[in-house]
Design a protein around this motif. Sequence first.
Motif, mmCIF file in Angstrom:
data_model
loop_
_atom_site.group_PDB
_atom_site.id
_atom_site.type_symbol
_atom_site.label_atom_id
_atom_site.label_comp_id
_atom_site.label_asym_id
_atom_site.label_seq_id
_atom_site.Cartn_x
_atom_site.Cartn_y
_atom_site.Cartn_z
ATOM 1 N N ALA A 161 0.839 -1.194 0.000
ATOM 2 C CA ALA A 161 0.000 0.000 0.000
ATOM 3 C C ALA A 161 0.878 1.249 0.000
ATOM 4 N N SER A 162 0.399 2.284 -0.669
ATOM 5 C CA SER A 162 1.132 3.538 -0.731
ATOM 6 C C SER A 162 1.017 4.283 0.601
ATOM 7 N N ASN A 163 1.640 5.457 0.664
ATOM 8 C CA ASN A 163 1.576 6.258 1.886
ATOM 9 C C ASN A 163 0.146 6.697 2.203
ATOM 10 N N SER A 164 -0.692 6.749 1.202
ATOM 11 C CA SER A 164 -2.090 7.102 1.433
ATOM 12 C C SER A 164 -2.996 5.887 1.559
ATOM 13 N N GLY A 165 -2.399 4.672 1.578
ATOM 14 C CA GLY A 165 -3.180 3.447 1.765
ATOM 15 C C GLY A 165 -3.883 2.964 0.524
ATOM 16 N N VAL A 166 -3.277 3.180 -0.665
ATOM 17 C CA VAL A 166 -3.881 2.769 -1.933
ATOM 18 C C VAL A 166 -3.006 1.690 -2.571
ATOM 19 N N ILE A 167 -3.627 0.670 -3.154
ATOM 20 C CA ILE A 167 -2.903 -0.366 -3.887
ATOM 21 C C ILE A 167 -3.388 -0.364 -5.331
ATOM 22 N N MET A 168 -2.543 -0.878 -6.225
ATOM 23 C CA MET A 168 -2.879 -0.977 -7.646
ATOM 24 C C MET A 168 -2.817 -2.455 -8.039
ATOM 25 N N LYS B 56 -7.235 0.818 -9.030
ATOM 26 C CA LYS B 56 -6.838 1.352 -7.736
ATOM 27 C C LYS B 56 -7.894 1.006 -6.687
ATOM 28 N N VAL B 57 -7.387 0.561 -5.519
ATOM 29 C CA VAL B 57 -8.272 0.232 -4.405
ATOM 30 C C VAL B 57 -7.758 0.968 -3.176
ATOM 31 N N ALA B 58 -8.605 1.787 -2.548
ATOM 32 C CA ALA B 58 -8.217 2.541 -1.352
ATOM 33 C C ALA B 58 -8.508 1.706 -0.116
ATOM 34 N N LEU B 59 -7.454 1.459 0.672
ATOM 35 C CA LEU B 59 -7.590 0.672 1.896
ATOM 36 C C LEU B 59 -7.661 1.549 3.141
ATOM 37 N N GLY B 60 -7.215 2.796 3.034
ATOM 38 C CA GLY B 60 -7.172 3.678 4.200
ATOM 39 C C GLY B 60 -5.740 3.888 4.665
ATOM 40 N N ARG B 61 -5.498 5.050 5.255
ATOM 41 C CA ARG B 61 -4.134 5.375 5.694
ATOM 42 C C ARG B 61 -3.633 4.463 6.812
ATOM 43 N N ILE B 62 -4.547 3.814 7.507
ATOM 44 C CA ILE B 62 -4.123 2.914 8.574
ATOM 45 C C ILE B 62 -3.306 1.740 8.027
ATOM 46 N N HIS B 63 -3.457 1.450 6.716
ATOM 47 C CA HIS B 63 -2.718 0.348 6.092
ATOM 48 C C HIS B 63 -1.556 0.851 5.244
ATOM 49 N N ALA B 64 -1.123 2.096 5.426
ATOM 50 C CA ALA B 64 -0.024 2.646 4.636
ATOM 51 C C ALA B 64 1.239 1.813 4.799
ATOM 52 N N ARG B 65 1.907 1.527 3.664
ATOM 53 C CA ARG B 65 3.159 0.759 3.576
ATOM 54 C C ARG B 65 3.006 -0.696 4.012
ATOM 55 N N ALA B 66 1.789 -1.152 4.203
ATOM 56 C CA ALA B 66 1.572 -2.552 4.583
ATOM 57 C C ALA B 66 1.559 -3.440 3.336
ATOM 58 N N ILE B 67 2.032 -4.677 3.476
ATOM 59 C CA ILE B 67 1.986 -5.671 2.398
ATOM 60 C C ILE B 67 0.708 -6.489 2.568
#
Length: 607
Positions: free
Chosen positions: A540-547, A552-563
């Motif tokens: 996930a990006s710094n804003s909690g988005v994955i591609m 694009k799927v927004a997961l939320g900032r709580i998941h930023a940099r998570a795999i």
Amino acid sequence: MALVDLSVVEQRYRAVLAVLAGASVSEIAAQVGVSRQTMHSWLRRYRESGLSGLVDRSRRPKSSPSQLSAEVEAVVCELRREHPRWGPVRLVHEAKRLGVDPVPSRMAVYRALVRHGLVSPRQRRKRREGYLRWERPAPMQLWQMDIVGGVFLADGSEAKVVTGVDDHSRYCVIASVVARPTGRAVCLAFAQALQRFGVPEEVLTDNGKQFTDRFGKGGEVLFDRICRDNGIAHRLTQPRSPTTTGKVERFHQTLRRELLDDGVPFEDLAAAQAAVDAWVVEYNTRRPHQAIGMACPAERFTPTTDSGEQLLPLRLPGALKAIDGQVIAHPPSSTPDLDAQTPAGEQPQRHPVNAEQPARAWSGGPVEFDRVVPASGNMFVAGRQFWLGPDRAGMMVTFWADTDVIHLLVAGVRIKSFRSHLSNADLSKLAASGGRAAGPAPLPPTEPGTAVEVDRTISRSGTVSLAGRVVLAAEILNGRRVTVRIEEHTLMFFDPDTRELLRTRPNPISWDRVRHLRDARPAGPPPRPSAEPVTVQRVASNSGVIMVVGQKVALGRIHARAIVTVHVSDTTLTIELPDDTRVVRRTTTQPVRSVKAARPRKAGHVS
């Protein structure tokens, strides 16, 4: 002091009295060696029934719904007495066909047979883990052939049966009784089956002299010639490996048990053939087969002569004559125009040479000749070594050679190409020693926009080598043999047997380099997409988005940099999060191009 043996009831009674006298239940249970629950059960039973409540009770259930009724057990036992070779699986199948309700289980039938002495109980042997069980996904892809004896005649002689079964359906395609299993007798039975059912893609046999000269002088036997002329890939087992042709060997066991082991000799070959033909009809159309879910082989078999897939006529050598009173009808000598039947840019999969006609006279230009791959897989032809590997041992290889290039073909498909070392004089010698004038070069399509296929084994790092470039397939596929379909902008990795799509990647290779790929061939139909979801990882990006697949799927900032792990199907994206699972509707059709997630940068790293 003499030791006194106490009965079980007395020991329980003393334990109960000790507890009633005020001792701890846990302490007395530990002394007696039982659990606290058992001790409480003894106390309850003693209070309800006194000393008689401490006697062992029967554990038999009040009712057994799964136990066979007397009527069903009688039906099963009568079927077994009428057919002593039927086992529990077959008896369950026949009971279901008779309308028995409820249908008994296999183990219930087995226990009933043991109770009535109709089978002897014995420990089942543990299956060897080294066996590799396989089956072709469709009929007419592979036939297994062999020869079996045990057909005794009234004159005291023993005849043989040339047998063949379809690998997918277990349908018996060949069952020909012959006095002597010579090469011509075997080929006659094979040719009759080809005329009746069509041409299979492959034939699997052992290393008998009727089938191959693998361990001889390297010549071509009649069976190999029929396979070569009709584009059939002839595969051989390894020496002393009868389990490779296990399906036809199992067919032999059934043939012996149900027909040949009766001990009554046949009057002559005609009577033996009639009995075998009648049994084969029963085997193919009415006898259920346990290995295919109790279906009859005819339910899973479709000959190419009926399905319309036989595009080219059958070609048989003129040397094949009638044997043992059998007559074979040769196909017409005229051969249709193959160029008119083959789409532009594609090579025909079967040789266009009619075996009834003599080979084309050589008057210069390229030459074609045939050689058998030795057991080592290393061929020495025209002063040069050609490595094909032990897996192709015994196969017939066609050499297409001129002064510029040498192509190697198996069953009409180009597998290797080499720079030629031959001169015009060398080509003349090859033509004089059995070669023939060659047709056009078997090159893959060269026009951009067409597709070619190559076979590769994926390395431990998940990559393959194509035209001198290392291309990533997927780490999860490491060590797997795959076929790569190369299109102008896309690489498709798929299973060569099922043609199931495994991965899709962008094509980094220019079309000029694709033209010179090793082992390239014209592509078949596109692979079918996998029915199973593809599992990928994303960071996930710094804003909690994955591609994922271009979406694009927004997961939320709580998941930023998570795999996170994502399961990609045709319609949904299932995302596994630490606290829940989220399902998102898929809005793109872009294929999966990467599986592993890029590792997140370490803190403080400056790019």
